[in-house]
Design a protein around this motif. Sequence first.
Motif, short mmCIF file in Angstrom:
data_model
loop_
_atom_site.label_atom_id
_atom_site.label_comp_id
_atom_site.label_asym_id
_atom_site.label_seq_id
_atom_site.Cartn_x
_atom_site.Cartn_y
_atom_site.Cartn_z
N ILE A 1 0.81 -1.07 0.13
CA ILE A 1 0.10 0.19 0.13
C ILE A 1 1.07 1.25 0.14
O ILE A 1 0.54 2.35 -0.47
N ALA A 2 1.78 1.20 0.72
CA ALA A 2 2.82 2.56 0.77
C ALA A 2 3.52 2.81 -0.43
O ALA A 2 3.63 3.81 -0.85
N ARG A 3 3.75 1.64 -1.06
CA ARG A 3 4.48 1.80 -2.39
C ARG A 3 3.58 2.36 -3.53
O ARG A 3 3.75 3.00 -4.26
N GLN A 4 2.44 2.09 -3.45
CA GLN A 4 1.55 2.22 -4.46
C GLN A 4 0.91 3.87 -4.04
O GLN A 4 0.69 4.56 -5.10
N ALA A 5 1.05 4.04 -3.00
CA ALA A 5 0.79 5.67 -2.62
C ALA A 5 1.81 6.46 -3.39
O ALA A 5 1.38 7.49 -3.73
N GLU A 6 3.11 6.11 -3.20
CA GLU A 6 4.17 6.86 -3.82
C GLU A 6 3.99 6.79 -5.30
O GLU A 6 4.27 7.71 -5.81
N LEU A 7 3.64 5.73 -5.66
CA LEU A 7 3.74 5.58 -7.23
C LEU A 7 2.54 6.45 -7.94
O LEU A 7 2.74 7.18 -8.60
N ILE A 8 1.49 6.43 -7.32
CA ILE A 8 0.15 7.26 -7.92
C ILE A 8 0.51 8.60 -7.56
O ILE A 8 0.37 9.65 -8.34
N ALA A 9 1.19 8.99 -6.30
CA ALA A 9 1.75 10.54 -6.21
C ALA A 9 2.63 10.91 -7.26
O ALA A 9 2.46 12.22 -7.90
N HIS A 10 3.52 10.24 -7.69
CA HIS A 10 4.32 10.36 -8.60
C HIS A 10 3.68 10.50 -10.06
O HIS A 10 4.15 11.36 -10.80
#
Length: 488
Positions: free
Chosen positions: A228-237
């Motif tokens: 979940i943390a990595r997806q949050a970073e990815l989508i923000a990017h």
Amino acid sequence: MDIPTTPLGQSFAALPDLFYAPVAPTPVVTPTWIGFNNKLAETLGLDRGFWQGDEGMAILSGNKVADGSQPVAMAYAGHQFGNWVPQLGDGRAHILGDVTAPNGQTYDVQLKGSGPTPFSRNGDGRAALGPVLREYVMSEAMHNLGVPTTRALAAISTGERVQRETGLPGAVLTRIATSFVRVGTFQYFMARGEHEALAQLADFVIERHYPDLRDAEHKYVKLLEAIIARQAELIAHWQLIGFIHGVMNTDNMAVSGETIDYGPCAFMDHYHPETVFSSIDEFGRYAYHNQPRIARWNLGVLAQCFLPILHENGDAAVQLAQDAINAFAPQFDEAFKTGLCRKIGLSLTEDNMALAVAYLDLLQEYNLDFTNGFRKLVSLDPAEIEVNANKFEGDSWRDWLGKWAAAHDNEDTSLTARQEIMRLSNPRFIPRNHLMERMIAEAMDGDLSLFNTLNQVYQHPYDDQPEFDAFTAPPANEERVQRTFCGT
Ligand code: AMP
Ligand code: MG
């Protein structure tokens, strides 16, 4: 003569049978190189002489199975546009095996467009040249923009036609990913009540992507949190560079946190939050501004799949899943807001965030290009409002620039440092839709020069490359791309 090859590992194929169908690629008539990514080959520690030679071409076109390789098509399910599909799977892709790079990371090597598999349903298992070139250029551009993504190692034209709305030249792409496990892979086993397989899949994902969790207590809870943390970073990017994925189905969301499945994806030109390009996204489900919400929805689906392995007590499992999913919004907000403030050279505060949003509003109101609108700020000295105001037009800009200058006065870093932050947050070059279309049209006529030039330009998307200024222009009206297609 002994040819030094890089033997492929087989860690995905070592999983139990129900994870995949063993199936070899279908050979093609006349394989011809379109592109080979030397830099990526080097990162992966591949022997370029071998892979760029006849045998490498035979393997990467699907004409030969490498010694010891066990090609498989991966099984998965998924929600497509919110609708449950219990069986999807690789319908035109084969995982050949994996390589462990000198940096210690293991990567799966997959062919896409390499022929039918038991998961093809009515598809032909093939890919057309256009979408292959598009994925090649865009995924490599995303990588160089600093966004986690699958990579393109090679593209080979097949010498065969594929039948879409018209007959088109065919091609095979070699994709590299830290793994191809998707949210939909977990759904596949959950839907079948295969809880043992869920745990095996989770263990595979930990080994590949989150090895620090190997011996952790409550490792599956931590795994869910980490995904979940990595997806949050990815989508923000994505949001920060104006990338619109276009088909954020759960089968197109990788648990590695890499961008995967470049179908109708596109970069936004003029800023509008409701921008949508994909021809199949009739209702704007996957529009630019919906991406964070959709990601959270997909991760909610993933969290449900984790329930049987989070805790033996059902209520406790639900609570753990809920807590994990609740972390998405604050994590996304933090990453997005920090990044948006950096785009205007400021640290994250409530006032600075309001200022950044006001800039977005101006871009929208004046129908201006998202990328160029932000890049323009890099070369402005906030203190020179009068000079700068002449470069913009109208009172609302003057007003905004005044506030921007005042906000910069409050920062205790040097202007040079802030301009560098802006430069590295606001790309000069993005793979614009109209350039992708031109590149494909020329390639269909046998001219790969634009494909090669763009690949070169996008290696350094944050650098000024004055000789390529023409590629920074937004589309002229007649060049504007309204719709993009999956090309399947
Ligand atoms: P996508 O929209 O590309 O994520 O694809 C959705 C599903 O359709 C996946 O299971 C693909 O493998 C499958 N698929 C897409 N195109 C083809 C094709 N030409 N032949 C066979 N399967 C395909
Ligand atoms: Mg897909």
